[in-house]
Every structure is written in C-alpha cells, then in structure tokens.
Design a protein around this motif. Sequence first.
Motif, short mmCIF file in Angstrom:
data_model
loop_
_atom_site.label_atom_id
_atom_site.label_comp_id
_atom_site.label_asym_id
_atom_site.label_seq_id
_atom_site.Cartn_x
_atom_site.Cartn_y
_atom_site.Cartn_z
N ALA A 1 -4.27 -2.78 9.16
CA ALA A 1 -5.25 -2.51 10.22
C ALA A 1 -5.36 -3.69 11.17
O ALA A 1 -4.96 -4.81 10.84
CB ALA A 1 -6.61 -2.20 9.59
N ASP A 2 -5.91 -3.43 12.35
CA ASP A 2 -6.08 -4.47 13.36
C ASP A 2 -7.30 -5.32 13.03
O ASP A 2 -8.36 -4.81 12.68
CB ASP A 2 -6.24 -3.83 14.73
N SER A 3 -7.14 -6.66 13.09
CA SER A 3 -8.25 -7.58 12.84
C SER A 3 -7.97 -8.89 13.57
O SER A 3 -7.01 -8.99 14.34
CB SER A 3 -8.41 -7.83 11.33
N ASP A 4 -8.81 -9.89 13.30
CA ASP A 4 -8.62 -11.19 13.96
C ASP A 4 -7.32 -11.86 13.54
O ASP A 4 -6.75 -12.65 14.30
CB ASP A 4 -9.79 -12.11 13.63
N ALA A 5 -6.86 -11.58 12.31
CA ALA A 5 -5.66 -12.25 11.80
C ALA A 5 -4.47 -11.33 11.65
O ALA A 5 -3.40 -11.78 11.24
CB ALA A 5 -5.98 -12.91 10.46
N THR A 6 -4.62 -10.04 11.95
CA THR A 6 -3.53 -9.08 11.77
C THR A 6 -3.37 -8.22 13.00
O THR A 6 -4.28 -8.11 13.84
CB THR A 6 -3.78 -8.18 10.55
N VAL A 7 -2.21 -7.60 13.11
CA VAL A 7 -1.90 -6.67 14.18
C VAL A 7 -1.63 -5.31 13.55
O VAL A 7 -0.86 -5.21 12.58
CB VAL A 7 -0.68 -7.13 15.01
N GLN A 8 -2.24 -4.30 14.07
CA GLN A 8 -2.12 -2.97 13.49
C GLN A 8 -0.66 -2.51 13.45
O GLN A 8 0.05 -2.57 14.45
CB GLN A 8 -2.96 -1.97 14.28
N GLY A 9 -0.24 -2.08 12.26
CA GLY A 9 1.10 -1.54 12.11
C GLY A 9 2.16 -2.56 11.77
O GLY A 9 3.32 -2.20 11.57
N PHE A 10 1.77 -3.85 11.68
CA PHE A 10 2.75 -4.90 11.42
C PHE A 10 2.24 -5.83 10.32
O PHE A 10 1.11 -6.30 10.38
CB PHE A 10 3.06 -5.70 12.69
N ASP A 11 3.11 -6.09 9.36
CA ASP A 11 2.81 -7.04 8.29
C ASP A 11 3.52 -8.36 8.59
O ASP A 11 4.68 -8.36 9.01
CB ASP A 11 3.27 -6.47 6.94
N GLN A 12 2.84 -9.49 8.36
CA GLN A 12 3.39 -10.80 8.68
C GLN A 12 3.26 -11.75 7.49
O GLN A 12 2.56 -12.75 7.56
CB GLN A 12 2.68 -11.38 9.91
#
Length: 350
Positions: free
Chosen positions: A130-141
């Motif tokens: 999910a989209d959050s301050d530390a993540t981008v929706q649809g992408f794992d890092q």
Amino acid sequence: DLQIEEDLIEEVARMVGYNNLPTNPPLAPITAKVRPETERSPSTVRRAIAALGYQETINYSFVEEAWEKDLAGNAHPIRLLNPIASQMSVMRSSLIGSLLQVVKFNADRKADRVRVFELGRVFLRNASVADSDATVQGFDQPMKVSGMAWGPLEPLGWTGKSRLVDFFDVKADVERLLAPAQAEFVASEHPAMHPGRSAQVLLQGRVIGHVGELHPRWRQAWDLPHAPVVFELDLDAVTQRSVPVAQPVAKMQAVERDIAVIVREQVTHAELMQAIHSAPTLGLLRHAVLFDVYRPKAEAAGGLAVGEKSLAVRLSLHSDEATLTDAQIEAAMGAIMASLSERVSARLRT
C-alpha cells in the motif's frame, strides 16, 4: 502572479520583509530509539563481511534490461520514464549484475583476485504493497546483501599458488555471516547460477537467498577466465540474531562412535543427516558430522557395487542425567542404523 492561496501569502511576507518575520523553532519531542538485542545494524553486517575479506561497493539502482532478464529471470522489470542513459533503463531486482560488472571491470585491468559486496535496495512489483510515507503502492523495495568472490582463495604468498575459490568457500562465508544461526542449504536452480553448483539458503524453514557459482553461459558472455561465486540474501534475515542464553557446563562426558555406511550415489548429505537425526534416540544424539567419503576407483571394490559410495559419520551421544551405559549406546546406535536403512537404504560397511 496570484493563482493560489500560497501566492498571496508569499506577497504579504515579501512586503513585510523576510528578515522581520519572527523565528519560532518547532517544538517536537525527541525520543531515542534503542535497537533490540535480537537485531544487528546494517553497519554491523558491513563490518562482518569486510572482516571476511570483502570490499564494499556502491552501485546504481538503474541497470541494463538484459541483466534483469539473464541474471534475475525478470522478463518485466520496472522501467524508468526518463533514464539517465540508454543502458540504465530499468530498476534492478537483484544486486548480482552490479557486482558482476565490478568483477569484470577489475578483471579487465589485470586484477587476479576480487572480493566485493553490496548492501542495497532492489525493486519488485508487488500489488499487496500500500501507499505510505515509506512505500509506493504496487512496488516492494526490500534491502539485500550480496557478495561475489573471484580468483584465488588466498593472495599469492610464499606457500605457492592458491587454488581458485569455489562454492564451499563462499558457503562458509555465508555461514559465518549468519552465525550463530544455522542455515540450511538445499540444492536449487537460479537464473544466474550454475544448475549443479547452487543452493537455496534457508533459515528456520524460510528461503532467505541463494549461493552458487556463476552460470557457464554468463561466464562466457562476460568473458571471464573462470567463474566467480556469488551469494545474495535478504538483509532483514541477516540482521536478525538470537540472544545468547547461558547454559551449564556438561557434567557427563560424551560418547563418540564412528560408522561407515554404504548408500547409493544419489543420496545427498542432507538426506543422510535427516535420516540420522530422525532416529528415536531418546535425545541422546547431540551431534553428527560427515568426515569421509569413499568412492572406489574400480567398478566394484571394497564391498561397494557400481553406483554406490561409502560415507563415514562421527556420532556424539550424551545425557545430562547420568553416564551412558553400553545398553543405552547400543540401543541408540541400533535406532540410527534402522532409520538409515529405512530412509536411504543404507547398510553398514564391513
């Protein structure tokens, strides 16, 4: 110039004068974060790998699309809308290509021995993020740690020319890096690695990475005289560690017994150890180690038929309650042999 509310605020501030605006430092609580004892920092991991003789490298997260297809098996990498160069058009999902480029760069400049590693982020498609301050929706890092060894095992010295580094040398480095946790290595295939000289790394039953020799196809494509050996692990798994627990010194002496069993050539070390440790020894078996493998040069010799091999194992039996009796030892050994016979069709070598 007045298009939005902020434009009017900027004009008022300019008329009042930026130097006349009051300075009010923000007030926020500062809470020190204490790292749990069960977690190592990335800096600690870096120092641990450096202590094994590796040098850290820092590479771009943008890589060639061919690297993703060949070395990571990623046919649909994450593309950049505006790449800084044509050969850096996708985001990497593995660190192997970056390290291989470093090894190639040094090999072309007559370096005879290279040990490099990297802690870096990789980029994967994942619809569950999910989209959050530390993540981008649809992408794992996630963060990965990867190392590559190429060339002689030891630098040139007075003892003579050293042999080339092999799978077992890098496997030992991975075991030291994960210590005191004990990893399990299971034969597997990876797009970048030799199909017969690579393995999955499992920790508590979970796959955390791979280790293996570079595939001959890619060794030839990158024009390397011999294949490097590479490992790639999840950084989260490497940073986790168990807290040491004090244990009393054993009061009773352990009993060691050596057995040599004949098995089929296809029987692996993991299957042998699984058969030994699954034997009902009532907790007396504490340790087992394979210390000899014998294959006859002739078609049939030493009691071995064609397609068989002899494996010698040292067993350590121990009880915390009392000294083991001959009856207990014989019962445990009988249970181990019965399990070996049932699971891997082993027989004692006479």
